[in-house]
Scaffold this active site. Structure first.
Site, mmCIF file in Angstrom:
data_model
loop_
_atom_site.group_PDB
_atom_site.id
_atom_site.type_symbol
_atom_site.label_atom_id
_atom_site.label_comp_id
_atom_site.label_asym_id
_atom_site.label_seq_id
_atom_site.Cartn_x
_atom_site.Cartn_y
_atom_site.Cartn_z
ATOM 1 N N LYS A 173 31.167 34.842 20.904
ATOM 2 C CA LYS A 173 32.328 35.378 21.578
ATOM 3 C C LYS A 173 32.741 36.688 20.910
ATOM 4 O O LYS A 173 32.291 36.932 19.808
ATOM 5 C CB LYS A 173 33.477 34.380 21.519
ATOM 6 N N LYS B 244 35.163 21.456 16.983
ATOM 7 C CA LYS B 244 35.988 20.860 15.929
ATOM 8 C C LYS B 244 36.228 19.382 16.228
ATOM 9 O O LYS B 244 36.508 19.001 17.359
ATOM 10 C CB LYS B 244 37.333 21.597 15.818
ATOM 11 N N GLU C 133 47.594 32.208 11.807
ATOM 12 C CA GLU C 133 46.665 32.380 10.683
ATOM 13 C C GLU C 133 47.382 33.077 9.535
ATOM 14 O O GLU C 133 48.168 33.993 9.760
ATOM 15 C CB GLU C 133 45.455 33.216 11.114
ATOM 16 N N ASP D 90 40.173 38.244 20.808
ATOM 17 C CA ASP D 90 39.517 37.524 19.714
ATOM 18 C C ASP D 90 39.865 36.035 19.737
ATOM 19 O O ASP D 90 39.016 35.191 19.460
ATOM 20 C CB ASP D 90 39.956 38.150 18.379
ATOM 21 N N HIS E 283 39.449 30.981 22.163
ATOM 22 C CA HIS E 283 39.785 29.686 21.554
ATOM 23 C C HIS E 283 40.994 28.993 22.201
ATOM 24 O O HIS E 283 40.943 27.811 22.511
ATOM 25 C CB HIS E 283 40.070 29.871 20.069
ATOM 26 N N LYS F 288 47.593 37.124 13.050
ATOM 27 C CA LYS F 288 47.165 37.280 11.653
ATOM 28 C C LYS F 288 48.384 37.530 10.760
ATOM 29 O O LYS F 288 49.423 37.993 11.229
ATOM 30 C CB LYS F 288 46.224 38.480 11.532
HETATM 31 C C1 BG6 Z 1 37.096 33.587 14.931
HETATM 32 C C2 BG6 Z 1 37.884 34.860 14.985
HETATM 33 O O1 BG6 Z 1 36.458 33.354 16.149
HETATM 34 O O2 BG6 Z 1 37.969 32.515 14.650
HETATM 35 C C3 BG6 Z 1 38.632 35.090 13.682
HETATM 36 O O3 BG6 Z 1 37.004 35.960 15.231
HETATM 37 C C4 BG6 Z 1 39.471 33.878 13.347
HETATM 38 O O4 BG6 Z 1 39.450 36.245 13.771
HETATM 39 C C5 BG6 Z 1 38.627 32.611 13.408
HETATM 40 O O5 BG6 Z 1 40.019 34.051 12.051
HETATM 41 C C6 BG6 Z 1 39.476 31.368 13.228
HETATM 42 O O6 BG6 Z 1 38.648 30.235 13.164
HETATM 43 P P1 BG6 Z 1 39.077 28.980 12.303
HETATM 44 O O7 BG6 Z 1 38.085 27.927 12.654
HETATM 45 O O8 BG6 Z 1 39.034 29.413 10.881
HETATM 46 O O9 BG6 Z 1 40.463 28.662 12.735
#
Ligand code: BG6
Length: 474
Positions: A147, A181, A215, A234, A239, A325
């Protein structure tokens, strides 16, 4: 059981994703006895600066040492390392890669499957797919595509067309690691294996749903990728929307192949195209000073939105999505807010039902995750006073840690098995870009927020009369 014999060709083998997730993930699968009986992993990247086999093995060892769950040592590591080789490939000059793949296939004997993993920046997808077609490597193989899949509807359509010219849809595995997950897959078990929740899983009983993936990390030096992508592309259109698909879907006729993806697609088709007035784009203070970021950048590092699903199950139930972020905490949480019972028989303190909150079902899908049902219970003592209390299932305390698979591990395994159920399909992905189009056409300006906060203040108004269910404000 383990999949059939494979040659895995890893494009972007020296890149960030391979280092952080793919090489450590493949080694974990090997340790868990889930790799094919016989396999080879051929790394590839452009010829400039390409490593030798020995350098690639050292690179993989380093990656596993830094990011893996077990040390790269002992006979298991030696066997894994022996399966690694490297073959450089540039457009029109792929001989080293071809030779490495031929050698790997000869070493395995028989007819091993070919699996190509495109862990390359989105701009490179099309040229890699063309190379696989032109060289004949693609023949009989499957392809995993990272992705974000395109940047809007037109580019996603063009990318799908380019891929379908070489691989038919049954051989395309668009990966979204959130769908691998444990706790996300457990949403299906929770909903469809238990009689307890599904009868409540609708607009009659649920007032609102929050999908929250704050995050704590900032962009971690990924300025180039991030400037061209932003949080919406992103994280949200990928997601968060995929999670929404699992939470909102109708019971599928089966849990495999297209049955699950048909239901996902139906949810995406019921989503109302985004209203830019229901979206807050944020940017953390200091982002514009990061190296590689345009000092006047309008790229968002945060997005919060209110989404509507126009179908019989969800009409009128707002879905609140948030991610960004440099926020206060890193979490992965879906919260379903249940409506209050028809009669309020107990004096409730204001906090217990603040913002329309009553019972909640909280699905935390941080690896490996938990599920909490928040109840109102009587406080011990002579008076009839209520307070809140949790019923908790926690993966970590209920199951042995070595059985957990991380998102990428689970999905790499499913791709080797040829099971597409947890991969996104062309129609679903294209529909999500259609849903996103009004926002992409007229994005609201980015609002600043302080690093370590929960995002811009204006997100409160977005969800009124509800409130964000923030971990520290319970
Ligand atoms: C990725 C993004 O697909 O997923 C990142 O490109 C992000 O920016 C990450 O930090 C988060 O994944 P996880 O599994 O750590 O929550």
């Amino acid at each position: 059981g383990p999949p059939a014999d494979h040659v895995i060709v890893l494009f972007g083998a020296t890149g960030d994703l391979a280092r952080r997730k793919l090489l450590p993930g493949l080694f974990h699968l090997a340790r868990a006895g889930l790799m094919p009986p016989r396999y080879r992993i051929v790394g590839t990247a452009p010829a400039a600066g390409a490593p030798t086999d020995a350098e690639f093995r050292a690179h993989a060892r380093q990656a596993v040492a830094e990011f893996g769950r077990s040390r790269p040592e002992g006979p298991e590591w030696e066997a894994f390392e022996a399966a690694l080789s490297f073959g450089a490939a540039d457009t029109g000059a792929a001989e080293p890669l071809l030779a490495a793949v031929r050698e790997a296939e000869a070493a395995l004997g028989g007819r091993p499957h070919r699996l190509f993993h495109l862990a390359v920046p989105p701009v490179a997808f099309r040229s890699v797919v063309a190379l696989l077609g032109d060289t004949g490597l693609a023949e009989g193989g499957r392809v995993i595509v990272e992705k974000p899949f395109g940047t809007d509807l037109a580019s996603a359509r063009a990318l799908n067309a380019a891929i379908h010219a070489v691989f038919d849809e049954s051989r395309v595995f668009r990966i979204d690691h959130f769908l691998g997950k444990e706790a996300v897959d457990n949403v299906l078990a929770l909903r469809f294996a238990n009689g307890l929740f599904e009868p409540l899983w609708n607009r009659e009983h649920i007032s609102h749903v929050q999908i929250d993936v704050p995050e704590h990390i900032d962009i971690q030096g990924r300025a180039r990728f991030f400037e061209g992508t932003g949080t919406f592309r992103d994280m949200v259109v990928t997601h968060l929307f995929q999670l929404l698909g699992f939470i909102a879907m109708e019971p599928p006729v089966a849990l495999e192949g297209d049955a699950l993806r048909d239901e996902q697609a139906k949810v995406f088709h019921s989503m109302r195209p985004l209203d830019p007035a229901h979206v807050v784009r944020g940017q953390y203070t200091g982002y514009r000073e990061e190296q590689g970021v345009d000092p006047a950048s309008e790229t968002e590092t945060f997005a919060a939105l209110r989404v509507g699903i126009d179908n019989w199950r969800w009409a009128g139930v707002p879905f609140h999505l948030r991610t960004g972020k440099a926020l206060a905490e890193g979490r992965h949480v879906v919260t379903l807010g249940l409506r209050e019972p028809v009669l309020r028989m107990f004096p409730l303190d204001a906090r217990a039902t603040a913002g329309g909150r009553c019972n909640e079902l909280v699905i935390d899908f941080g690896d490996p995750g938990s599920i909490t049902t928040r109840l109102l219970v009587k406080e011990p003592g002579p008076s009839m006073r209520l307070t809140d209390a949790d019923l908790v299932f926690n993966y970590r305390t209920s199951f042995a840690a070595q059985n957990f698979l991380e998102g990428y591990e689970h999905l790499l395994l499913e791709a080797m098995r040829g099971n597409q159920a947890l991969f996104t399909r062309s129609d679903g992905v294209e529909r999500l870009w259609e849903v996103a189009a009004p926002l992409l056409d007229a994005p609201p300006p980015v609002e600043p927020y302080a690093p370590g906060s929960w995002g811009p203040d204006s997100i409160e108004a977005l969800v009124a009369p509800y409130r964000w269910h923030l971990p520290d404000r319970r």
